[in-house]
Design a protein around this motif. Structure first.
Motif, PDB file in Angstrom:
ATOM      1  N   ARG A 165       0.829  -1.209   0.000  1.00  0.00           N
ATOM      2  CA  ARG A 165       0.000   0.000   0.000  1.00  0.00           C
ATOM      3  C   ARG A 165       0.865   1.263   0.000  1.00  0.00           C
ATOM      4  NH1 ARG A 165      -5.297   0.883   0.856  1.00  0.00           N
ATOM      5  NH2 ARG A 165      -5.634  -1.318   1.307  1.00  0.00           N
ATOM      6  N   TYR A 166       2.124   1.100   0.358  1.00  0.00           N
ATOM      7  CA  TYR A 166       3.017   2.260   0.451  1.00  0.00           C
ATOM      8  C   TYR A 166       4.013   2.296  -0.709  1.00  0.00           C
ATOM      9  CZ  TYR A 166       1.096   1.413   5.039  1.00  0.00           C
ATOM     10  OH  TYR A 166       0.232   1.152   6.081  1.00  0.00           O
ATOM     11  N   ALA A 170       0.844   1.325  -5.789  1.00  0.00           N
ATOM     12  CA  ALA A 170      -0.367   1.261  -4.975  1.00  0.00           C
ATOM     13  C   ALA A 170      -1.548   2.008  -5.584  1.00  0.00           C
ATOM     14  CB  ALA A 170      -0.081   1.801  -3.578  1.00  0.00           C
ATOM     15  N   ARG A 171      -1.301   3.015  -6.404  1.00  0.00           N
ATOM     16  CA  ARG A 171      -2.399   3.810  -6.965  1.00  0.00           C
ATOM     17  C   ARG A 171      -2.917   3.252  -8.287  1.00  0.00           C
ATOM     18  NH1 ARG A 171      -0.690  10.165  -5.890  1.00  0.00           N
ATOM     19  NH2 ARG A 171      -0.509   9.985  -3.608  1.00  0.00           N
ATOM     20  N   ARG A 172      -2.290   2.225  -8.806  1.00  0.00           N
ATOM     21  CA  ARG A 172      -2.713   1.664 -10.078  1.00  0.00           C
ATOM     22  C   ARG A 172      -3.959   0.796  -9.889  1.00  0.00           C
ATOM     23  NH1 ARG A 172       1.367   1.306 -13.977  1.00  0.00           N
ATOM     24  NH2 ARG A 172      -0.292   0.388 -15.261  1.00  0.00           N
ATOM     25  N   ARG A 173      -4.835   0.832 -10.908  1.00  0.00           N
ATOM     26  CA  ARG A 173      -6.013  -0.019 -10.894  1.00  0.00           C
ATOM     27  C   ARG A 173      -5.812  -1.278 -11.721  1.00  0.00           C
ATOM     28  NH1 ARG A 173     -11.343   3.217 -12.230  1.00  0.00           N
ATOM     29  NH2 ARG A 173     -12.160   1.181 -11.607  1.00  0.00           N
ATOM     30  N   ASP A 224       7.017  -4.010   1.280  1.00  0.00           N
ATOM     31  CA  ASP A 224       7.550  -3.453   0.041  1.00  0.00           C
ATOM     32  C   ASP A 224       8.881  -4.086  -0.358  1.00  0.00           C
ATOM     33  OD1 ASP A 224       7.196  -1.881  -2.170  1.00  0.00           O
ATOM     34  OD2 ASP A 224       8.107  -0.081  -1.308  1.00  0.00           O
ATOM     35  N   ARG A 243      -2.525  -3.991  -1.327  1.00  0.00           N
ATOM     36  CA  ARG A 243      -3.563  -3.784  -2.323  1.00  0.00           C
ATOM     37  C   ARG A 243      -3.419  -4.867  -3.383  1.00  0.00           C
ATOM     38  NH1 ARG A 243      -4.473   0.965  -5.674  1.00  0.00           N
ATOM     39  NH2 ARG A 243      -6.361  -0.243  -6.053  1.00  0.00           N
ATOM     40  N   ILE A 245      -4.184  -5.721  -7.358  1.00  0.00           N
ATOM     41  CA  ILE A 245      -4.383  -5.007  -8.612  1.00  0.00           C
ATOM     42  C   ILE A 245      -4.616  -6.013  -9.730  1.00  0.00           C
ATOM     43  CG2 ILE A 245      -3.360  -3.391 -10.255  1.00  0.00           C
ATOM     44  CD1 ILE A 245      -1.679  -2.287  -7.988  1.00  0.00           C
TER      45      ILE A 245
END
Length: 297
Positions: A165-166, A170-173, A224, A243, A245
Motif C-alpha cells: 500500500r506504500y 499502490a495507486r494503479r487499478r 515493500d 492492495r 491489482i
C-alpha cells in the motif's frame, strides 16, 4: 483356488513394469520371490500368464485380461480399506487458500450426499500431503505433474498483483503482464504459483525475496520487498498493508482437485463429480473455452 492377495499385487506390478527386476523393486521384494509368486499364481489358475525370455517379459492374452481386471479390483479394495481406516472422515488438503465461491457448496453437497465428515487440512507444501497419503484429496492452485495422481481441473483463475500500500504501484487499478517484469518479485518457493519463467526470456522479472508460505509472502509484499503474483482468490485475504491489482492479460492459474490415481478413497470420485458440476455452473469456467480437464499420472 488357493491364491494369495499379495501374489495378485505382484502380478499387477509385473504387468505394469514388464520387467522382473523393476517389478520386484516396486514391490520391495527379491526377484526370485516375485518369480515364485507369479509361477504359483499360474499354477493355481492353470494358465500361463507371462511369456518369459532372457531379455523381456510379455503378457499372454490371459495375462492381459487378468491384469486389466485386477487393476480395477485392487483399486476398489484399497479404497474400501482406506475408508474403514479413515473412520467416516474425508480429509481434504490445501496449501494456503481454498476457493471461497463454489467450493464450500461442493463440500456441503458432498457431506449431505455421502454422510462423510470433511476435514480440511492446511499443509504448506506443494501437494498438501495428497502424494503421501496424509489427506484423501487436495484442492490446489497450479499445474500438478506428479506421477501417481489423478488431476481434475476445475477452472482457470485470473491472477492479480499484490503490492504494498506504500509502494509505487499502490495507486494503479490495472497492470499489464509485461509491466510486472520490470518489478522485483516475492516468490513462494514451496506452494506458490508464479515463477519468472512465465515471462519471455528477454523480459523476465528478478526475484527480490523468497519465502515458503503464503502468509510470509503477504508480509514481505506489505513491507515493500517486492510484488506478489497470486490467484484472484487471494483477495479474500485482506491485509492493511496490501492492495490487489488486476492483471487482465496474465496467464491464468489452474485450480485442480487431486487424489491418488490408485487406492483412492472410495468417495473421491463423488467429490470429483460434485466439484465438476458446480465448476461448470461457475461463470469463470463458462468463459474458458478449454474447460475442465482430467489426467492420471
Amino acid at each position: 483356488m488357493d491364491i494369495d492377495l499379495r501374489h495378485l499385487r505382484y502380478f499387477v506390478a509385473l504387468a505394469e513394469e514388464e520387467h522382473f527386476s523393476r517389478a520386484a523393486a516396486v514391490c520391495r521384494i527379491s526377484q526370485p520371490t516375485l518369480t515364485r509368486a507369479v509361477r504359483s499364481l499360474e499354477t493355481a489358475l492353470g494358465v500361463r500368464l507371462v511369456d518369459r525370455t532372457t531379455r523381456s517379459v510379455a503378457l499372454t492374452g490371459a495375462g492381459r485380461r487378468l491384469s486389466e481386471d485386477l487393476r480395477e479390483i485392487l483399486e476398489r479394495l484399497d479404497g474400501a480399506l482406506q475408508a474403514v481406516r479413515s473412520d467416516g472422515s474425508f480429509k481434504i488438503g490445501f496449501t494456503w487458500l481454498l476457493p471461497g465461491d463454489r467450493f464450500p457448496a461442493a463440500l456441503n453437497a458432498f457431506e449431505k450426499q455421502t454422510g462423510a465428515r470433511v476435514e480440511l487440512v492446511r499443509r504448506d507444501d506443494r501437494l498438501a500431503g495428497v502424494d503421501r497419503g496424509v489427506v484423501d484429496a487436495a484442492v490446489l492452485h497450479g499445474a500438478v505433474t506428479q506421477p501417481g495422481l489423478r488431476v481434475v481441473e476445475l477452472r482457470r483463475e485470473p491472477r492479480v498483483a499484490a503490492v504494498s500500500r506504500y509502494g509505487a504501484l499502490a495507486r494503479r487499478r490495472r497492470l499489464r503482464w509485461s509491466e510486472l517484469a520490470r518489478h522485483p518479485l516475492v516468490v513462494n518457493t514451496r506452494s506458490g504459483t508464479v515463477d519468472p519463467r512465465l515471462w519471455p526470456d528477454d523480459n523476465r522479472p528478478r526475484i527480490a525475496a523468497e519465502c515458503q508460505t503464503f502468509d510470509e509472502c503477504l508480509e514481505m509484499v506489505a513491507a515493500d520487498r517486492g510484488v506478489g503474483v497470486v490467484p484472484e482468490s487471494a483477495r479474500l485475504h485482506t491485509h492493511p498493508g496490501l492492495r490487489y491489482i488486476a492483471v487482465p492479460d496474465a496467464p491464468p492459474v489452474p485450480l485442480v482437485l487431486v487424489c491418488p490415481a490408485r487406492g483412492a478413497h472410495p468417495l473421491a470420485r463423488q467429490l470429483e463429480e460434485i466439484a465438476l458440476r458446480l465448476a461448470r455452473e461457475d461463470p469463470l469456467v463458462a468463459r474458458d473455452r478449454r474447460g475442465p480437464a482430467t489426467t492420471s499420472r
